[in-house]
Structures are given as C-alpha cells and as structure tokens.
Design a protein around this motif. Structure first.
Motif, mmCIF file in Angstrom:
data_model
loop_
_atom_site.group_PDB
_atom_site.id
_atom_site.type_symbol
_atom_site.label_atom_id
_atom_site.label_comp_id
_atom_site.label_asym_id
_atom_site.label_seq_id
_atom_site.Cartn_x
_atom_site.Cartn_y
_atom_site.Cartn_z
ATOM 1 N N PHE A 16 0.820 -1.216 0.000
ATOM 2 C CA PHE A 16 0.000 0.000 0.000
ATOM 3 C C PHE A 16 0.855 1.268 0.000
ATOM 4 O O PHE A 16 0.470 2.274 -0.594
ATOM 5 N N THR A 17 1.977 1.246 0.687
ATOM 6 C CA THR A 17 2.753 2.470 0.906
ATOM 7 C C THR A 17 4.038 2.545 0.104
ATOM 8 O O THR A 17 4.620 3.627 -0.051
ATOM 9 N N GLY A 18 4.547 1.396 -0.391
ATOM 10 C CA GLY A 18 5.829 1.384 -1.083
ATOM 11 C C GLY A 18 7.024 1.400 -0.152
ATOM 12 O O GLY A 18 8.159 1.507 -0.617
ATOM 13 N N VAL A 19 6.806 1.274 1.155
ATOM 14 C CA VAL A 19 7.899 1.237 2.127
ATOM 15 C C VAL A 19 8.157 -0.224 2.472
ATOM 16 O O VAL A 19 7.257 -0.915 2.961
ATOM 17 N N ASN A 20 9.372 -0.704 2.218
ATOM 18 C CA ASN A 20 9.619 -2.132 2.387
ATOM 19 C C ASN A 20 9.604 -2.537 3.867
ATOM 20 O O ASN A 20 9.770 -1.701 4.756
ATOM 21 N N PRO A 21 9.379 -3.820 4.143
ATOM 22 C CA PRO A 21 9.261 -4.270 5.534
ATOM 23 C C PRO A 21 10.483 -3.967 6.396
ATOM 24 O O PRO A 21 10.340 -3.669 7.584
ATOM 25 N N VAL A 22 11.684 -4.032 5.819
ATOM 26 C CA VAL A 22 12.887 -3.727 6.594
ATOM 27 C C VAL A 22 12.828 -2.300 7.119
ATOM 28 O O VAL A 22 13.129 -2.030 8.294
ATOM 29 N N THR A 23 12.423 -1.367 6.269
ATOM 30 C CA THR A 23 12.333 0.038 6.678
ATOM 31 C C THR A 23 11.217 0.248 7.690
ATOM 32 O O THR A 23 11.375 0.998 8.664
ATOM 33 N N LEU A 24 10.076 -0.416 7.487
ATOM 34 C CA LEU A 24 8.980 -0.285 8.449
ATOM 35 C C LEU A 24 9.420 -0.760 9.837
ATOM 36 O O LEU A 24 9.102 -0.120 10.855
ATOM 37 N N ARG A 25 10.165 -1.854 9.884
ATOM 38 C CA ARG A 25 10.643 -2.350 11.179
ATOM 39 C C ARG A 25 11.644 -1.368 11.804
ATOM 40 O O ARG A 25 11.645 -1.163 13.024
ATOM 41 N N ALA A 26 12.513 -0.774 10.967
ATOM 42 C CA ALA A 26 13.490 0.189 11.495
ATOM 43 C C ALA A 26 12.791 1.428 12.038
ATOM 44 O O ALA A 26 13.185 1.961 13.089
ATOM 45 N N TRP A 27 11.772 1.908 11.344
ATOM 46 C CA TRP A 27 11.020 3.071 11.837
ATOM 47 C C TRP A 27 10.367 2.762 13.181
ATOM 48 O O TRP A 27 10.245 3.638 14.042
ATOM 49 N N GLU A 28 9.945 1.525 13.364
ATOM 50 C CA GLU A 28 9.324 1.129 14.626
ATOM 51 C C GLU A 28 10.360 0.999 15.741
ATOM 52 O O GLU A 28 10.205 1.574 16.826
ATOM 53 N N ARG A 29 11.439 0.239 15.479
ATOM 54 C CA ARG A 29 12.410 -0.074 16.528
ATOM 55 C C ARG A 29 13.270 1.125 16.902
ATOM 56 O O ARG A 29 13.507 1.388 18.082
ATOM 57 N N ARG A 30 13.767 1.849 15.899
ATOM 58 C CA ARG A 30 14.746 2.900 16.168
ATOM 59 C C ARG A 30 14.108 4.222 16.558
ATOM 60 O O ARG A 30 14.696 4.993 17.320
ATOM 61 N N TYR A 31 12.923 4.508 16.008
ATOM 62 C CA TYR A 31 12.356 5.841 16.204
ATOM 63 C C TYR A 31 10.950 5.841 16.807
ATOM 64 O O TYR A 31 10.417 6.900 17.111
ATOM 65 N N GLY A 32 10.334 4.674 16.956
ATOM 66 C CA GLY A 32 8.993 4.622 17.528
ATOM 67 C C GLY A 32 7.958 5.359 16.698
ATOM 68 O O GLY A 32 6.963 5.858 17.235
ATOM 69 N N LEU A 33 8.155 5.413 15.378
ATOM 70 C CA LEU A 33 7.248 6.174 14.519
ATOM 71 C C LEU A 33 5.908 5.476 14.345
ATOM 72 O O LEU A 33 4.879 6.134 14.147
ATOM 73 N N ILE A 34 5.900 4.172 14.360
ATOM 74 C CA ILE A 34 4.670 3.396 14.253
ATOM 75 C C ILE A 34 4.733 2.275 15.280
ATOM 76 O O ILE A 34 5.810 1.753 15.568
ATOM 77 N N ARG A 35 3.575 1.919 15.797
ATOM 78 C CA ARG A 35 3.525 0.871 16.817
ATOM 79 C C ARG A 35 2.408 -0.110 16.461
ATOM 80 O O ARG A 35 1.289 -0.020 16.987
ATOM 81 N N PRO A 36 2.700 -1.041 15.559
ATOM 82 C CA PRO A 36 1.669 -1.993 15.153
ATOM 83 C C PRO A 36 1.292 -2.946 16.280
ATOM 84 O O PRO A 36 2.066 -3.173 17.209
ATOM 85 N N HIS A 37 0.111 -3.486 16.165
ATOM 86 C CA HIS A 37 -0.341 -4.515 17.109
ATOM 87 C C HIS A 37 0.439 -5.806 16.852
ATOM 88 O O HIS A 37 0.824 -6.096 15.727
ATOM 89 N N ARG A 38 0.694 -6.553 17.905
ATOM 90 C CA ARG A 38 1.357 -7.857 17.778
ATOM 91 C C ARG A 38 0.367 -8.963 18.107
ATOM 92 O O ARG A 38 -0.332 -8.899 19.136
ATOM 93 N N THR A 39 0.309 -9.981 17.249
ATOM 94 C CA THR A 39 -0.536 -11.138 17.519
ATOM 95 C C THR A 39 0.122 -12.010 18.581
ATOM 96 O O THR A 39 1.258 -11.760 19.005
#
Length: 298
Positions: A16-39
């Motif tokens: 949907f966004t064109g942002v690859n999963p590696v980058t999405l994980r880095a935005w979450e872990r390093r900067y707290g930009l997104i906080r997805p739900h965990r199953t």
C-alpha cells in the motif's frame, strides 16, 4: 478519522505504501514512529491509521524532514504547530556514501548502503543519494570514474538481487523493464536505474521482470510476450537518436500491451510515437503512473 483496527500484515502495508518491511521495522524499533499490534505469535498487524501515518511520514521526508525528527514533526502537526522542514538529510548521506567510495572497498559500500536502505524507501534513497552520486562520479576524472563503476557494479548486484529474490505478494500488474540499445558509450546509470524501478514496483505489489540494458528489440518484444506483461517500461538516456525512437515505435506497435518511456528520454517526449507514454519523475511516481490509467494530458 482513520480506523485503528489492526488488520493488515506488514507485506500488505508495504504494498500500500511502497515502504519495504525492513524500513517499516526500522522506523518502529529505532524511532517509535509506528507501533503496530502484535498477535499472539508476534506477527505485526497494522491499522488504517498506521497506514495514514506512514504516508504522512513519506510526505515529511519529501519536504526534507530528517527521519530522526519525523516523530517530533508528527507531534507538532497533531498539536496544530507549524512544522519546520529543517536541514535535508540527503547532502549528509551523499557525503557518507562518498567517504565509503573513497575507501574503494565493496565492504565499505555495503555498510553505507545497508544503513541508508534500512531507513529510507529505495526510491527516495535512489533519487536523492544513489543516482546523484553515481552520475557525479561517472562524469569526473579517472579516479572518480573508477569509483563510479565500482558503485554501479555494486548497486546492480545488490538491488538486482533484491528485486529478483522473491515474487511480489500483491495482486499488482505485470511489468517488463528494459533499455534498448542506444548509440554512444554506456554510462553505468541505466542498469542501476532499471534495478531501482524494478525494486520500487515490487515494493508496491507489482510483478516486475527485469531484462536490463542494451537489450535487442526482438528480445524485448519476446520478453514482453513471455512475461504476459501488462506494461512495457523502456528506459532511455538523454538525447536519444532517431534509431532509438524507431525501436520504441516498433516495440509499441508490435504487441497489445501499454508501452511507456522513462529516464532522461521521458523529459524530451517530442520524438515518441503516438500512444507511448513519457513518464518522468521519481521511481515511485513513474511506477504509480504506469500502473494507473492515464489522466488527461498524461
């Protein structure tokens, strides 16, 4: 207000966004930009609100906001404050890549590129860092040209591997990407640009098939049919010769799919045959326009 129900897996969000999963994980872990739900099994699930936030982060990056300051900028925006773009990140990254090139070691390049591509979508990194540094080196003296060819070889290998290692997960369109032979010496930029376009298409859920540069016209035609391509995307350099325009016309007229031209040739569309679209801009813009019906004046 966007729905905050977590339903989308990371691959779908990448599409949907064109942002690859590696980058999405880095935005979450390093900067707290997104906080997805965990199953219960630890899988990430994203909401419509998360997707809207990711798209807003991309807009901030395009305005020159540092990724390290994106969280601050989002908070300011939510509180109604004026957002200052600040200093663009790209000059610092170009300098960082230049220092890695000066060492003239593939391992140094690997470290610099791994960090860059973990933090920024490949299309933004390519437009603002990789292709400018590559073009500058290839236009310099002998030592700079040697660095340029080292960078080109590295990028073709790494980005080509990323683009070809796995099929797209989405229900996107099938694309054939190639550069017909063009008069004059090869610059090294074309092959890298094609890899970046293929990887961008893959990240957006499409199905690219990458043939590369200096491909004979007959092979491109056969490839488009073998791949059952919906679109044929041809990369052309600056000031294409009449023979190149003729090749494009023959390819466009010889198969039923849509044909488009990108690269510097798309900025000079006067010689293109009717029905061939000229798609200039950043890689994500080219791919999005290619895979959607033409708008008035396109």
């Amino acid at each position: 207000m966007p729905d905050e129900t977590p339903v989308y897996p990371i691959r779908t969000v990448a599409e949907f966004t064109g942002v690859n999963p590696v980058t999405l994980r880095a935005w979450e872990r390093r900067y707290g930009l997104i906080r997805p739900h965990r199953t219960a099994k630890g899988h990430r699930l994203y909401s419509e609100g998360d997707i809207a936030r990711i798209r807003r982060i991309l807009q901030l990056l395009d305005r020159g906001v540092l990724i390290s300051r994106a969280r601050e900028a989002l908070a300011a925006e939510e509180s109604g404050e004026e957002i200052a773009a600040g200093e663009e990140p790209w000059p610092a990254w170009r300098s960082h890549l230049a220092r890695a090139l000066a060492r003239f070691e593939p391992a140094a390049l690997d470290g610099a590129l791994s960090e860059l591509l973990s933090l920024y979508p490949v299309d933004r990194a390519a437009s603002h860092v990789l292709l400018p540094v590559l073009s500058e080196r290839l236009a310099g003296d002998a030592e700079a040209v040697a660095e340029g060819h080292l960078l080109a070889a590295y990028l073709r290998g790494r980005l080509g591997h990323l683009a070809n290692r796995a099929p797209a997960q989405g229900q996107g369109q099938r694309l054939l990407l190639a550069a017909p032979a063009q008069p004059g010496p090869a610059t090294g930029v074309t092959g890298v640009a094609l890899c970046i376009l293929a990887l961008t298409a893959l990240n957006r859920g499409h199905h690219p098939v990458l043939l590369g540069e200096a491909v004979p016209a007959a092979a491109i035609d056969a490839g488009a049919r073998r791949a059952a391509a919906d679109h044929l995307l041809l990369y052309g350099g600056a000031h294409p010769a009449a023979a190149w325009d003729e090749t494009v016309a023959n390819l466009a007229g010889g198969w039923p799919g849509q044909t488009a031209v990108t690269g510097p040739a798309a900025e000079q569309p006067d010689g293109l045959p009717a029905g061939v679209r000229a798609l200039a801009g950043e890689p994500h813009q080219v791919i999005d326009r290619l895979c959607h019906p033409p708008q008035q004046g396109d």
